[in-house]
Motif scaffolding. Structure first.
Motif, PDB file in Angstrom:
ATOM      1  N   TYR A 325     -23.669  15.319 -20.307  1.00 29.28           N
ATOM      2  CA  TYR A 325     -22.667  15.600 -21.345  1.00 29.28           C
ATOM      3  C   TYR A 325     -23.204  15.286 -22.741  1.00 29.28           C
ATOM      4  O   TYR A 325     -23.053  16.091 -23.672  1.00 29.28           O
ATOM      5  CB  TYR A 325     -21.408  14.777 -21.076  1.00 29.28           C
ATOM      6  CG  TYR A 325     -20.432  14.762 -22.234  1.00 29.28           C
ATOM      7  CD1 TYR A 325     -19.619  15.862 -22.501  1.00 29.28           C
ATOM      8  CD2 TYR A 325     -20.338  13.648 -23.073  1.00 29.28           C
ATOM      9  CE1 TYR A 325     -18.729  15.857 -23.568  1.00 29.28           C
ATOM     10  CE2 TYR A 325     -19.455  13.638 -24.140  1.00 29.28           C
ATOM     11  CZ  TYR A 325     -18.655  14.742 -24.387  1.00 29.28           C
ATOM     12  OH  TYR A 325     -17.791  14.730 -25.456  1.00 29.28           O
ATOM     13  N   GLU A 326     -23.836  14.139 -22.904  1.00 33.38           N
ATOM     14  CA  GLU A 326     -24.357  13.753 -24.212  1.00 33.38           C
ATOM     15  C   GLU A 326     -25.384  14.764 -24.717  1.00 33.38           C
ATOM     16  O   GLU A 326     -25.352  15.176 -25.882  1.00 33.38           O
ATOM     17  CB  GLU A 326     -25.009  12.365 -24.134  1.00 33.38           C
ATOM     18  CG  GLU A 326     -24.030  11.211 -24.038  1.00 33.38           C
ATOM     19  CD  GLU A 326     -24.738   9.874 -24.100  1.00 33.38           C
ATOM     20  OE1 GLU A 326     -25.590   9.692 -24.996  1.00 33.38           O
ATOM     21  OE2 GLU A 326     -24.453   9.011 -23.259  1.00 33.38           O
ATOM     22  N   ASN A 327     -26.293  15.160 -23.853  1.00 32.75           N
ATOM     23  CA  ASN A 327     -27.323  16.118 -24.260  1.00 32.75           C
ATOM     24  C   ASN A 327     -26.722  17.477 -24.574  1.00 32.75           C
ATOM     25  O   ASN A 327     -27.143  18.146 -25.522  1.00 32.75           O
ATOM     26  CB  ASN A 327     -28.382  16.242 -23.160  1.00 32.75           C
ATOM     27  CG  ASN A 327     -29.393  15.103 -23.187  1.00 32.75           C
ATOM     28  OD1 ASN A 327     -30.290  15.074 -24.022  1.00 32.75           O
ATOM     29  ND2 ASN A 327     -29.241  14.159 -22.283  1.00 32.75           N
ATOM     30  N   ALA A 328     -25.732  17.886 -23.806  1.00 32.24           N
ATOM     31  CA  ALA A 328     -25.096  19.182 -24.045  1.00 32.24           C
ATOM     32  C   ALA A 328     -24.320  19.186 -25.361  1.00 32.24           C
ATOM     33  O   ALA A 328     -24.395  20.148 -26.137  1.00 32.24           O
ATOM     34  CB  ALA A 328     -24.161  19.527 -22.883  1.00 32.24           C
ATOM     35  N   LEU A 329     -23.572  18.116 -25.616  1.00 35.26           N
ATOM     36  CA  LEU A 329     -22.800  18.038 -26.858  1.00 35.26           C
ATOM     37  C   LEU A 329     -23.739  18.053 -28.066  1.00 35.26           C
ATOM     38  O   LEU A 329     -23.498  18.771 -29.054  1.00 35.26           O
ATOM     39  CB  LEU A 329     -21.938  16.780 -26.864  1.00 35.26           C
ATOM     40  CG  LEU A 329     -21.148  16.489 -28.149  1.00 35.26           C
ATOM     41  CD1 LEU A 329     -20.258  17.664 -28.538  1.00 35.26           C
ATOM     42  CD2 LEU A 329     -20.321  15.217 -27.998  1.00 35.26           C
ATOM     43  N   ASP A 330     -24.799  17.276 -27.987  1.00 38.28           N
ATOM     44  CA  ASP A 330     -25.762  17.242 -29.085  1.00 38.28           C
ATOM     45  C   ASP A 330     -26.369  18.628 -29.319  1.00 38.28           C
ATOM     46  O   ASP A 330     -26.519  19.072 -30.467  1.00 38.28           O
ATOM     47  CB  ASP A 330     -26.856  16.221 -28.769  1.00 38.28           C
ATOM     48  CG  ASP A 330     -27.857  16.063 -29.906  1.00 38.28           C
ATOM     49  OD1 ASP A 330     -27.435  15.728 -31.024  1.00 38.28           O
ATOM     50  OD2 ASP A 330     -29.057  16.291 -29.676  1.00 38.28           O
TER      51      ASP A 330
END
Length: 451
Positions: A325-330
């Protein structure tokens, strides 16, 4: 009145332009025609134009990426929070820069082992033997932090700290604990846990084919174990075998130098590629009586180890989902299409919010699960429900993360493809979704649906 105010403002702006700038501007724009058009604008149009002329373009400040949407970290003590951030920093500085390379090569970064030893965190919840003696909640928090960067490294740690050291801590003699636990806490000795077999996974409780037989020299073990993490470089492997005499499951500490013990690396995996899984063969493997786990006399003792560690696997699933999730949001906030960051599009935001909703539900579930464990109220069905729900939702989240990244989502460099693959292994190990579902089903209905 507004018209004349804007005319004056426009006049003052033109006064600031020198003759060279005016000449260059006239090359690009017909100033006479522009002034004629300017005079035809109404007050609203003029106001909009003046705002545009007077404004300076500022970079939009975006909110911090915060997957802990309900601020569960606030419930940690200052010392616990500091340890969480210490492990996060370790994973981001020591593991993240090299993890894709080793995942692709299907190799383990052995240079990390002494660095893990320096942390002194293995055997997280155990008392004595150099172990930290922390609450079960922190074992989960640390598993989450590790899996957030890489599920393979979290699995390596879990096999060492939970399954292997846990077997010795719960089932070993005092002499066995003294010999192995302090060294394993420092990662001076590496352990593995051998339960699953080539033809026996979910049916381990009543169907182990690996056997043990008492002799005058100790015990003789025969059989095979499959999918054994850390096995290719472990100093000791906990082997569970069925006693030919009484039919009960017993545990043994099999050293890598024991006669009749051999390991073959399992190749061709699509998930958890950094974890070095082995196929262990035991052919008339001789184990001394002193290396039989003193308090492992039935599968119930094995199940106690599995129950203690299954909550950690649920936390690991949360970490895997969080990392994706963190990588996708970034990525969506940086990636532009049609002149805008794709994070500004409605459909992308819908995916992101669905991912965050699932992640938040998972986080609150495992947090409460660990609280029950710290209260000594954890039951098999509690751990199984968490394993079922979290691994299912992790699959959803990593799929959504891959989707919002488009074709780039399948590239290792964007740090989501690895989570997509690794989620499949977490979904299956330490009890499949089906087996854990039946454990919960038995609890709530009173009927066992096992064959």
């Amino acid at each position: 009145m507004g018209f004349f105010q804007n005319i004056k403002q426009g006049y003052r702006l033109f006064q600031k332009i020198d003759m060279n700038q005016l000449a260059k501007l006239n090359e690009k724009v017909n100033l006479a025609e522009a002034m004629e058009k300017f005079a035809q604008l109404d007050d609203n149009q003029l106001n909009s134009l003046m705002k545009m002329l007077n404004s300076t373009k500022k970079k939009k400040e975006l909110p911090e990426i915060n997957p802990d949407f309900y601020e569960l970290s606030d419930k940690l003590t200052p010392d616990q929070r500091a340890l969480q951030l210490k492990v996060r920093n370790f994973m981001e500085t020591e593991v993240a820069p090299i993890v894709n390379e080793y995942w692709l090569k299907d190799e383990f970064p052995h240079e990390l082992i002494p660095k893990f030893g320096a942390l002194g965190l293995a055997g997280v919840t155990y008392e004595g033997y150099g172990c930290p003696n922390l609450p079960f909640l922190m074992e989960g928090v640390l598993a989450n932090e590790m899996a957030r960067v890489d599920a393979s490294i979290a699995t390596f740690f879990g096999v060492q700290s939970g399954l292997t050291m846990g077997s010795i801590y719960l089932c070993g003699s005092e002499e066995q604990k003294q010999e192995w636990l302090p060294a394993m806490n420092k990662f001076e000795k590496i352990g593995a846990f051998g339960l699953t077999e080539p033809e026996v996974g979910s049916g381990a409780a009543g169907g182990l084919t690996t056997t043990c037989q008492k002799t005058t020299d100790g015990w003789v073990l025969n059989g095979q174990k499959k999918w054994i993490g850390n096995a290719t470089f472990a100093d000791v492997v906990v082997i569970w075998a069925r006693d030919l005499e009484d039919g009960e499951v017993k545990g043994f500490l099999v050293r890598k130098e024991n006669p009749g013990f051999s390991v073959e690396k399992i190749k061709g995996k699509m998930a958890l590629r950094i974890v070095q899984n082995g196929l262990i063969t035991l052919k008339d493997c001789v184990v001394e009586e002193k290396d039989r786990l003193a308090h492992a006399n039935s599968f119930k003792d094995t199940a106690n180890v599995l129950r203690m560690t299954r909550a950690g696997v649920a936390w690991m699933a949360v970490g895997c989902a969080r990392g994706a999730y963190e990588n996708a949001l970034d990525y969506t906030r940086k990636r532009k299409q049609f002149g805008k960051p794709i994070a500004s599009f409605q459909l992308i935001q819908n995916h992101l919010v669905e991912m965050l909703s699932n992640l938040t539900a998972m986080q609150t579930l495992v947090f409460r699960l660990s609280e029950l464990q710290d209260e000594d109220r954890l039951l098999d069905e509690h751990a199984s429900l968490a394993k079922v729900f979290c691994t299912l939702r992790t699959r959803d989240i990593v799929r959504g993360a891959r989707e919002v990244m488009g074709g780039n989502g399948i590239l290792l460099e964007h740090n989501v493809a690895r989570f997509v693959a690794d989620a499949e292994a977490i979904y299956s190990y330490e009890g499949t979704k089906e087996i854990n579902t039946l454990i919960v089903g038995r609890s709530i209905t009173g009927f066992s649906a096992f064959v």
